[in-house]
Scaffold this active site. Structure first.
Site, short mmCIF file in Angstrom:
data_model
loop_
_atom_site.label_atom_id
_atom_site.label_comp_id
_atom_site.label_asym_id
_atom_site.label_seq_id
_atom_site.Cartn_x
_atom_site.Cartn_y
_atom_site.Cartn_z
N LYS A 27 8.93 0.13 4.99
CA LYS A 27 8.34 1.43 4.65
C LYS A 27 9.44 2.28 4.03
O LYS A 27 10.44 2.58 4.69
CB LYS A 27 7.80 2.07 5.93
CG LYS A 27 7.11 3.37 5.66
CD LYS A 27 6.07 3.67 6.74
CE LYS A 27 4.88 4.32 6.12
NZ LYS A 27 3.62 3.86 6.53
N GLY A 41 0.85 -1.19 0.00
CA GLY A 41 0.00 0.00 0.00
C GLY A 41 0.87 1.22 0.00
O GLY A 41 2.10 1.14 -0.03
N ASP A 56 -1.49 10.73 13.31
CA ASP A 56 -2.13 10.19 12.11
C ASP A 56 -2.78 8.84 12.42
O ASP A 56 -2.62 7.88 11.67
CB ASP A 56 -1.10 10.07 10.98
CG ASP A 56 -1.78 9.91 9.61
OD1 ASP A 56 -3.00 10.16 9.53
OD2 ASP A 56 -1.10 9.54 8.65
N PRO A 91 5.58 4.43 0.11
CA PRO A 91 5.02 3.10 -0.11
C PRO A 91 5.53 2.07 0.91
O PRO A 91 6.59 2.25 1.50
CB PRO A 91 5.52 2.73 -1.50
CG PRO A 91 6.75 3.57 -1.70
CD PRO A 91 6.56 4.82 -0.90
#
Ligand SMILES: *[C@@H]1O[C@H](CO)[C@@H](O)[C@H](O)[C@H]1NC(C)=O
Ligand SMILES: *[C@@H]1O[C@H](CO)[C@@H](O)[C@H](O)[C@H]1NC(C)=O
Ligand SMILES: *[C@@H]1O[C@H](CO)[C@@H](O)[C@H](O)[C@H]1NC(C)=O
Ligand SMILES: *[C@@H]1O[C@H](CO)[C@@H](O)[C@H](O)[C@H]1NC(C)=O
Ligand SMILES: *[C@@H]1O[C@H](CO)[C@@H](O)[C@H](O)[C@H]1NC(C)=O
Ligand SMILES: *[C@@H]1O[C@H](CO)[C@@H](O)[C@H](O)[C@H]1NC(C)=O
Ligand SMILES: *[C@@H]1O[C@H](CO)[C@@H](O)[C@H](O)[C@H]1NC(C)=O
Length: 815
Positions: A525, A504, A623, A510
């Site tokens: 990551k 994802g 987040d 990404p």
């Protein structure tokens, strides 16, 4: 000089009652008075006594505050509940030697009587902040015997057993009203009990310091010699009290009780910044909540869940315990029998905050052996220990009945011997025998070296079974070495970052799935190249983040930094992220029933609490969203991407204002999205959204309802105020729901999404609210309740590539 003296005499003799005192006077004698507008100033100029109005109130109170700091900080109030509503107040000693405060129409609003007739008594404000009524050398009365909400250096908190004077603190009702609220702090004891200090809310115990063990309060491991203050606890036939004194008289520090925040705080004045800085505050964490784990349970802050039954005990209700309702506590596996009491034994527990001493008994001259005998003889005695741990331990304290409010400290804490029935001890003993046999077998069949190894290992096991040593349960944090992966390894693990392996794409870059040569699966990551942070800074930051370890956080395995490339290597989560379940009705219904969802909600809450409060770094996630909650193969939730804001933006991110907004629309708190103000409370807002999404199976952002234009928050609020909250529940969940739990989750989530950060609970409260049945506040109308047109807010991230994930807005520059 002569003139000065002369005018002073004139002033005191003639104009005293007419004019504001222009001289610093520290005392008044009979027939003199202090009017509203005039003050007394202590000799050294530290404190001032006079009339004041708190906050925006117009009421007048007589109080004492610091003279030498600009922020008016009141440390004592005379007429706490009896304000004067105009400037008519007068403090004076009347002709019978009473100190009286007169209000409107000369009515007495507050007074103290001296025990004896003392017509020549004077009132003096000492440089310690103590207001005394003195007759020659003796104090007939002193304000230090009648504390308000503040404990000043040199003040005794405790009891004078000869006079019966009890000195305890009580908080102001609020910052406008000094009348005592129901939040209090004081030493409590009965005859012969082990004294300790309690903070209470009303009559309920709220926090306990733990009993004094000769060095410190048992529950206050941080109370140790320090450069700021010295402290003492006196416990004899005459007095029981705690007192502290400042090491450096030019430093200003105080302890204060605050009703609003329900905390006892120590503040220190920072001259350079002209502010009070919080030095320490209790309750510190979840485990400081009185009795959280119920009777015979213990609280370990690094564990998850935090409550465990003491060894030899089991939950009263396993079902409630599993749902993190620990209030019923624990009972013995093997009950005790009074007839058999002499066969009982004791198991040594180490590293404890000793239990509540309300039902205890203490003798300072007994030794530990006598103490054991004393306890053994008495059926209701459940535990004993030395009352003073200095010099190897002296004295005896025993506990009668259930053991309440124990917590375990990894490094500090003390020993306690807890009673166990012979059969309980034996069940440990059987295993011991088995192990001894195993050892013997090993001796016979193994080479000498092997024998040594087995012996060593089994001896350790024996020790664990016999006397559980609970000292070493904390994670070794210090010598953590973060593996650095080199680029070729990572590239080959991910098949050169092939798109087949792409899991994802978030705003930070990404994510790829990979397999290391040893077969371990990883998630990589690959951070976007925009951060501009130096390599060492990056590594240091990553090492700090890697130290955050909790059951509900994704584990960071290492990093890779080479040239422009920066990557984080995480454990791989086979079940991907929460959003792939809750927003997919088929997968959601099949794989995520309500008990699992509730488990996820509670786990995320605990992970977030750890980030906010219990970890060393105090991380704000910034987040939090469904796609950042990953699920392991047992559907345990693990928060990911924590600390990334910190890693990428750098510096201390414990709260403040930023012009670089990191977050995701639909989850951002109003103050953060609009003003860039972030705090732990902006994470609480995101958590609230997440819970609503988990319950409803709908996304907050892009929510559509045929009847109104509200977003998910607005929809939930509408249903709430219409008394139909259960209609929020995802239809696929209906068969598996426990309605009371769902209702509670909806209620908590509405509190989390309140418009004003101060109306939102802390994560510590959220965890408690979710895990218990305490009454909850009514939510007000939440924030961001009607969504703005989505294209307006979405445009800045509109050019991101599409992906299954929500799109984060990374490093969005504010104006
Ligand atoms: C002040 O208090 C007195 C007595 O309590 C009351 O009679 C008076 O009306 C009050 N004055 C004002 C201005 O509130
Ligand atoms: C002084 O004040 C006390 C307390 O209000 C009162 O009992 C006493 O009568 C007063 N004495 C005089 C002489 O007014
Ligand atoms: C003030 O005291 C006088 C005399 O005692 C009384 O007549 C008057 O009503 C009082 N006024 C107030 C506002 O209490
Ligand atoms: C209690 O703490 C709050 C928040 O820090 C503060 O605003 C308030 O003034 C404090 N109350 C008192 C009575 O000091
Ligand atoms: C006490 O504190 C003051 C102000 O912080 C400092 O200047 C002074 O050196 C200190 N004195 C001692 C003995 O530490
Ligand atoms: C405390 O212990 C000592 C020594 O064993 C004993 O002499 C004394 O009587 C005990 N005090 C009480 C109150 O039991
Ligand atoms: C156990 O000891 C406590 C404290 O000394 C005492 O109050 C209680 O009566 C004793 N109980 C029995 C059964 O001896």
């Amino acid at each position: 000089m002569g003139h000065l003296c002369f005018s002073f005499m004139i002033g005191t003799n003639f104009f005293f009652l007419l004019f504001t005192l222009s001289f610093a006077v520290d005392s008044i004698s009979p027939s003199q008075s202090i009017r509203d507008g005039t003050t007394l100033v202590s000799k050294g100029g530290s404190f001032e006594l006079g009339f004041f109005s708190p906050g925006s109130s117009e009421n007048r109170y007589l109080g004492i505050w610091y003279k030498n700091i600009p922020v008016r900080t009141v440390v004592w109030v005379a007429n706490r509940c009896n304000p004067i509503n105009d400037s008519s107040g007068i403090l004076m000693i009347n002709s019978t030697g009473h100190l009286v405060l007169l209000g409107q129409n000369k009515s007495v609003v507050w007074w103290i009587s001296s025990a004896k007739h003392a017509p020549s008594a004077t009132v003096e404000l000492l440089d310690s902040g103590n207001l005394v009524l003195r007759d020659a050398g003796t104090y007939l009365w002193q304000s230090f015997d009648n504390p308000s909400d503040t404990l000043l250096p040199g003040m005794k908190m405790g009891w004078d057993l000869r006079t019966g004077i009890k000195r305890s603190l009580s908080a102001w009702k609020n910052s406008e009203d000094p009348c005592p609220g129901d939040f209090t702090y004081g030493i409590e004891m009965e005859r012969d009990t082990y004294p300790e200090a309690y903070v209470r809310k009303g009559t309920a115990k709220y926090y306990r310091t733990g009993p004094w063990n000769g060095l410190r309060f048992s529950g206050s491991p941080e109370l140790r010699p320090n450069p700021l203050y010295s402290f003492d606890f006196v416990y004899n036939d005459d007095e029981v009290y705690y007192m502290y004194n400042l090491q450096n008289k030019s430093v200003i520090s105080r302890i204060v009780l605050n009703q609003t925040t329900s905390t006892r705080d120590r503040f220190t004045w920072i001259e350079a910044d002209q502010t009070w800085k919080a030095y320490s505050s209790v309750p510190r964490d979840l485990c400081d909540n009185y009795g959280l784990c119920g009777a015979n349970g213990k609280c370990i802050i690094d564990e998850n869940p935090v409550c465990q039954c003491l060894k030899g005990f089991e939950p009263v209700s396993q079902e409630k315990w599993n749902l993190m309702d620990w209030s019923l506590g624990c009972v013995r596996n093997k009950p005790l029998s009074c007839q058999e009491r002499y066969k009982d034994g004791f198991v040594k527990f180490v590293g404890l905050k000793l239990p509540d001493t309300t039902h205890s008994w203490v003798n300072k001259s007994m030794n530990l052996k006598e103490c054991r005998t004393k306890c053994l003889n008495n059926c209701s005695c459940m535990a004993y220990t030395s009352s003073d741990i200095r010099g190897g331990g002296t004295g005896c304290a025993i506990w009668l009945g259930d053991l309440i409010d124990i917590r375990q400290f990894p490094a500090a804490g003390q020993d306690q011997y807890i009673r166990m029935s012979a059969s309980e001890l034996e069940s440990g003993g059987k295993v011991k025998t088995a192990l001894i046999i195993a050892v013997s077998v090993a001796v016979v069949f193994s080479v000498v070296l092997l024998v040594g190894y087995y012996f060593h290992r089994n001896r350790r096991k024996l020790k664990e079974i016999g006397e559980t040593n609970m000292n070493n349960e904390g994670e070794p944090e210090e010598d953590l070495e973060l593996p650095l992966f080199d680029l070729p390894t990572v590239a080959s693990a991910t098949d050169n970052f092939s798109s087949d392996n792409k899991l994802g794409e978030g705003g930070f870059g990404p994510v790829y799935r990979g397999t290391l040569p040893d077969g371990q699966e990883i998630a990589v990551k690959r951070l976007s190249r925009s951060s501009g942070q130096g390599l060492n800074e990056f590594k240091n930051e990553v090492i700090l983040i890697a130290k955050l370890q909790h059951r509900n956080l994704v584990k960071l395995l290492g990093c890779c930094a080479q040239g422009e490339e920066k990557m984080l290597i995480y454990e791989y989560m086979p079940n991907r992220s929460l959003d792939s379940f809750i927003f997919d009705s088929v997968r959601g219904e099949l794989l995520l029933d309500w008990p699992k969802r509730f488990h996820i909600i509670c786990g995320v809450a605990r992970g977030l609490l750890y980030l906010h409060q219990d970890s060393r770094l105090r991380i704000i996630h910034r987040d939090l969203k469904a796609s950042n909650v990953l699920l392991d193969n047992e559907m345990n939730p693990k928060i990911s991407d924590f600390g990334l804001a910190r890693t990428l933006i750098g510096g201390d991110q414990s709260g403040g204002n930023t012009n670089r907004v990191v977050g995701t629309y639909g989850y951002m708190a109003p103050e953060y999205a609009v003003d860039g103000l972030f705090s732990v409370k902006s994470d609480v807002f995101s958590f609230g959204i997440l819970v609503l999404e988990v319950i409803s199976g709908r996304k907050n952002r892009g929510f559509y309802h045929p009847n109104h234009s509200h977003n998910l928050i607005g929809h939930a609020w509408r249903l709430w105020i219409q008394g139909r909250p259960l209609e929020l529940i995802d239809t696929c969940l209906e068969s598996s729901c426990t309605l009371s739990e769902v209702l509670r989750c909806i209620h908590v989530s509405l509190l989390c999404v309140q418009h004003h950060p101060e109306d939102r609970p802390s994560m510590a409260s959220v965890v408690i609210m979710l895990g218990s049945e305490i009454a909850l506040a009514q939510p007000k109308q939440p924030g961001f309740f009607i969504e703005k047109e989505s294209h307006e807010v979405g445009s800045s991230s509109g050019n991101q590539t599409s992906s299954t994930n929500e799109i984060s807005i990374t490093l969005l520059e504010g104006r």
